[in-house]
Write a protein that holds these residues in place. Structure first.
Motif, PDB file in Angstrom:
ATOM      1  N   ALA A 156       0.839  -1.190   0.000  1.00  0.00           N
ATOM      2  CA  ALA A 156       0.000   0.000   0.000  1.00  0.00           C
ATOM      3  C   ALA A 156       0.873   1.239   0.000  1.00  0.00           C
ATOM      4  O   ALA A 156       2.008   1.224   0.486  1.00  0.00           O
ATOM      5  N   PRO A 157       0.370   2.370  -0.533  1.00  0.00           N
ATOM      6  CA  PRO A 157       1.174   3.579  -0.620  1.00  0.00           C
ATOM      7  C   PRO A 157       1.714   4.049   0.718  1.00  0.00           C
ATOM      8  O   PRO A 157       2.867   4.458   0.819  1.00  0.00           O
ATOM      9  N   ASP A 158       0.883   3.994   1.777  1.00  0.00           N
ATOM     10  CA  ASP A 158       1.380   4.470   3.061  1.00  0.00           C
ATOM     11  C   ASP A 158       2.469   3.563   3.594  1.00  0.00           C
ATOM     12  O   ASP A 158       3.416   4.015   4.234  1.00  0.00           O
ATOM     13  N   GLU A 159       2.367   2.242   3.314  1.00  0.00           N
ATOM     14  CA  GLU A 159       3.433   1.335   3.728  1.00  0.00           C
ATOM     15  C   GLU A 159       4.716   1.639   2.964  1.00  0.00           C
ATOM     16  O   GLU A 159       5.814   1.539   3.513  1.00  0.00           O
ATOM     17  N   GLY A 160       4.581   2.019   1.680  1.00  0.00           N
ATOM     18  CA  GLY A 160       5.770   2.379   0.923  1.00  0.00           C
ATOM     19  C   GLY A 160       6.452   3.600   1.485  1.00  0.00           C
ATOM     20  O   GLY A 160       7.671   3.641   1.635  1.00  0.00           O
ATOM     21  N   VAL A 161       5.664   4.616   1.840  1.00  0.00           N
ATOM     22  CA  VAL A 161       6.225   5.819   2.456  1.00  0.00           C
ATOM     23  C   VAL A 161       6.871   5.464   3.790  1.00  0.00           C
ATOM     24  O   VAL A 161       7.982   5.917   4.102  1.00  0.00           O
ATOM     25  N   GLY A 162       6.178   4.628   4.575  1.00  0.00           N
ATOM     26  CA  GLY A 162       6.743   4.217   5.854  1.00  0.00           C
ATOM     27  C   GLY A 162       8.048   3.478   5.696  1.00  0.00           C
ATOM     28  O   GLY A 162       9.004   3.695   6.451  1.00  0.00           O
ATOM     29  N   GLY A 163       8.112   2.602   4.702  1.00  0.00           N
ATOM     30  CA  GLY A 163       9.349   1.872   4.454  1.00  0.00           C
ATOM     31  C   GLY A 163      10.488   2.799   4.086  1.00  0.00           C
ATOM     32  O   GLY A 163      11.635   2.593   4.515  1.00  0.00           O
ATOM     33  N   ARG A 164      10.191   3.843   3.302  1.00  0.00           N
ATOM     34  CA  ARG A 164      11.241   4.791   2.933  1.00  0.00           C
ATOM     35  C   ARG A 164      11.707   5.609   4.134  1.00  0.00           C
ATOM     36  O   ARG A 164      12.900   5.904   4.271  1.00  0.00           O
ATOM     37  N   ILE A 165      10.760   5.965   5.008  1.00  0.00           N
ATOM     38  CA  ILE A 165      11.144   6.672   6.233  1.00  0.00           C
ATOM     39  C   ILE A 165      12.042   5.794   7.094  1.00  0.00           C
ATOM     40  O   ILE A 165      13.083   6.239   7.610  1.00  0.00           O
ATOM     41  N   ASP A 166      11.665   4.526   7.246  1.00  0.00           N
ATOM     42  CA  ASP A 166      12.473   3.598   8.024  1.00  0.00           C
ATOM     43  C   ASP A 166      13.874   3.462   7.430  1.00  0.00           C
ATOM     44  O   ASP A 166      14.884   3.487   8.153  1.00  0.00           O
ATOM     45  N   ALA A 167      13.955   3.345   6.099  1.00  0.00           N
ATOM     46  CA  ALA A 167      15.260   3.211   5.452  1.00  0.00           C
ATOM     47  C   ALA A 167      16.104   4.462   5.658  1.00  0.00           C
ATOM     48  O   ALA A 167      17.330   4.375   5.884  1.00  0.00           O
ATOM     49  N   ALA A 168      15.469   5.645   5.607  1.00  0.00           N
ATOM     50  CA  ALA A 168      16.216   6.887   5.808  1.00  0.00           C
ATOM     51  C   ALA A 168      16.750   6.983   7.228  1.00  0.00           C
ATOM     52  O   ALA A 168      17.908   7.372   7.450  1.00  0.00           O
ATOM     53  N   VAL A 169      15.919   6.608   8.213  1.00  0.00           N
ATOM     54  CA  VAL A 169      16.364   6.644   9.607  1.00  0.00           C
ATOM     55  C   VAL A 169      17.465   5.608   9.831  1.00  0.00           C
ATOM     56  O   VAL A 169      18.445   5.850  10.555  1.00  0.00           O
ATOM     57  N   ALA A 170      17.345   4.445   9.181  1.00  0.00           N
ATOM     58  CA  ALA A 170      18.331   3.378   9.353  1.00  0.00           C
ATOM     59  C   ALA A 170      19.711   3.795   8.850  1.00  0.00           C
ATOM     60  O   ALA A 170      20.727   3.324   9.365  1.00  0.00           O
ATOM     61  N   ARG A 171      19.751   4.681   7.866  1.00  0.00           N
ATOM     62  CA  ARG A 171      21.054   5.117   7.365  1.00  0.00           C
ATOM     63  C   ARG A 171      21.825   5.922   8.404  1.00  0.00           C
ATOM     64  O   ARG A 171      23.055   5.964   8.378  1.00  0.00           O
ATOM     65  N   VAL A 172      21.093   6.561   9.318  1.00  0.00           N
ATOM     66  CA  VAL A 172      21.752   7.358  10.363  1.00  0.00           C
ATOM     67  C   VAL A 172      21.825   6.595  11.680  1.00  0.00           C
ATOM     68  O   VAL A 172      22.827   6.636  12.382  1.00  0.00           O
ATOM     69  N   PHE A 173      20.744   5.887  11.986  1.00  0.00           N
ATOM     70  CA  PHE A 173      20.661   5.167  13.257  1.00  0.00           C
ATOM     71  C   PHE A 173      20.544   3.669  12.984  1.00  0.00           C
ATOM     72  O   PHE A 173      19.673   2.982  13.520  1.00  0.00           O
ATOM     73  N   GLY A 174      21.420   3.163  12.136  1.00  0.00           N
ATOM     74  CA  GLY A 174      21.364   1.753  11.788  1.00  0.00           C
ATOM     75  C   GLY A 174      21.677   0.868  12.981  1.00  0.00           C
ATOM     76  O   GLY A 174      22.621   1.105  13.713  1.00  0.00           O
ATOM     77  N   ARG A 175      20.875  -0.126  13.181  1.00  0.00           N
ATOM     78  CA  ARG A 175      21.099  -1.109  14.241  1.00  0.00           C
ATOM     79  C   ARG A 175      20.243  -2.315  13.925  1.00  0.00           C
ATOM     80  O   ARG A 175      19.113  -2.189  13.464  1.00  0.00           O
ATOM     81  N   ARG A 176      20.792  -3.496  14.205  1.00  0.00           N
ATOM     82  CA  ARG A 176      20.000  -4.699  14.024  1.00  0.00           C
ATOM     83  C   ARG A 176      18.900  -4.729  15.075  1.00  0.00           C
ATOM     84  O   ARG A 176      19.161  -4.617  16.273  1.00  0.00           O
ATOM     85  N   LEU A 177      17.669  -4.905  14.621  1.00  0.00           N
ATOM     86  CA  LEU A 177      16.519  -4.823  15.506  1.00  0.00           C
ATOM     87  C   LEU A 177      15.945  -6.204  15.783  1.00  0.00           C
ATOM     88  O   LEU A 177      16.096  -7.126  14.973  1.00  0.00           O
ATOM     89  N   PRO A 178      15.255  -6.358  16.922  1.00  0.00           N
ATOM     90  CA  PRO A 178      14.526  -7.614  17.148  1.00  0.00           C
ATOM     91  C   PRO A 178      13.487  -7.802  16.045  1.00  0.00           C
ATOM     92  O   PRO A 178      12.842  -6.850  15.611  1.00  0.00           O
ATOM     93  N   ALA A 179      13.352  -9.039  15.610  1.00  0.00           N
ATOM     94  CA  ALA A 179      12.429  -9.317  14.512  1.00  0.00           C
ATOM     95  C   ALA A 179      10.991  -9.086  14.947  1.00  0.00           C
ATOM     96  O   ALA A 179      10.614  -9.355  16.095  1.00  0.00           O
ATOM     97  N   ALA A 180      10.181  -8.560  14.029  1.00  0.00           N
ATOM     98  CA  ALA A 180       8.744  -8.462  14.283  1.00  0.00           C
ATOM     99  C   ALA A 180       8.154  -9.858  14.329  1.00  0.00           C
ATOM    100  O   ALA A 180       8.475 -10.715  13.497  1.00  0.00           O
ATOM    101  N   GLU A 181       7.307 -10.112  15.303  1.00  0.00           N
ATOM    102  CA  GLU A 181       6.764 -11.455  15.514  1.00  0.00           C
ATOM    103  C   GLU A 181       5.404 -11.652  14.866  1.00  0.00           C
ATOM    104  O   GLU A 181       4.814 -12.727  14.994  1.00  0.00           O
TER     105      GLU A 181
END
Length: 255
Positions: free
Chosen positions: A2-27
């Protein structure tokens, strides 16, 4: 996607470039215990240190609010709620600052790999309970009279943000039954001394502007007191249900 999920994914990727860290997996927990979209959970967890710092600064602001803010009464009660209470009662009064302290320390403990399940549950309960109790009280019982409008809306919006923070915790906490019991004991005890059994010159709930000042303190027999008490108890029960339901859902997936 969905479009909002795509925007959310891009926001997450942008934040990960600065605050990258391996995260606990979503269950893949159901929405009723994990209402935030996964990308927003990821962003919140990547920003754990800044969010923890904001919460701890909020704790300091909250203690100022309880200790130094004059209460709009006639005559003005200039010492604040902490100043009018005995020292031994201090841990029982500033509920929201204590809740932001719990979630700030919970996020910091996770980032430092300190397994402190009881702290995580205190953060979960505090964010659910105070994150929803305070907006209800401000919008339904208090209204904006007596404090600046910016502070009124800051209190409402910042507490709603606390409620959202609670739903980051399932990604790194086990929601063990003993840890949930610690949180139930603490917040259940707070309900008792805040509204039902006066100890140490209580009740110790946040002063309500709907409670008139009378000789010897505030009048706790008004309807506003009962409504605030009822909502506090309901939220303690709701947090207990959500915590135990999260535990059940996590155990199902582990099995």
């Amino acid at each position: 996607m969905a479009p909002d999920e795509g925007v959310g994914g891009r926001i997450d990727a942008a934040v990960a470039r600065v605050f990258g860290r391996r995260l606990p997996a979503a269950e893949g927990l159901p929405r009723y215990v994990a209402p935030l979209p996964p990308w927003l959970e990821n962003v919140g967890l990547r920003l754990a240190w800044p969010i923890a710092l904001v919460n701890l600064v909020g704790t300091l602001f909250g203690f100022w609010y309880y200790a130094g803010r004059p209460l709009n009464t006639a005559p003005p009660l200039v010492e604040g709620q902490l100043g009018a209470a005995p020292l031994a009662a201090y841990p029982l009064i500033p509920d929201s600052p204590v809740a932001t302290m719990f979630i700030g320390l919970s996020l910091a403990a996770w980032r430092l790999d300190w397994d402190s399940q009881w702290l995580h549950m205190l953060g979960f309960f505090g964010c659910i309970k105070l994150g929803l109790w305070t907006p209800y009280v401000q919008l339904v019982l208090n209204g904006p009279g007596g404090i600046p409008l910016w502070l009124y809306w800051f209190l409402i919006l910042s507490h709603l943000a606390m409620a959202l923070e609670a739903f980051l915790i399932h990604r790194y906490a086990s929601f063990s039954v003993p840890a949930v019991a610690v949180a139930v004991a603490w917040y259940g005890f707070n309900d008792v001394v805040d509204y039902f059994v006066p100890v140490l010159d209580g009740p110790h709930h946040t002063w309500l502007r709907a409670e008139p000042l009378v000789t010897g303190g505030f009048d706790h027999t008004v309807l506003a007191h009962d409504l605030a008490a009822s909502w506090a108890v309901v939220l303690t029960l709701a947090a207990t249900f959500l915590a135990l339901a999260t535990r059940v859902e996590k155990v199902k997936r582990q099995a």
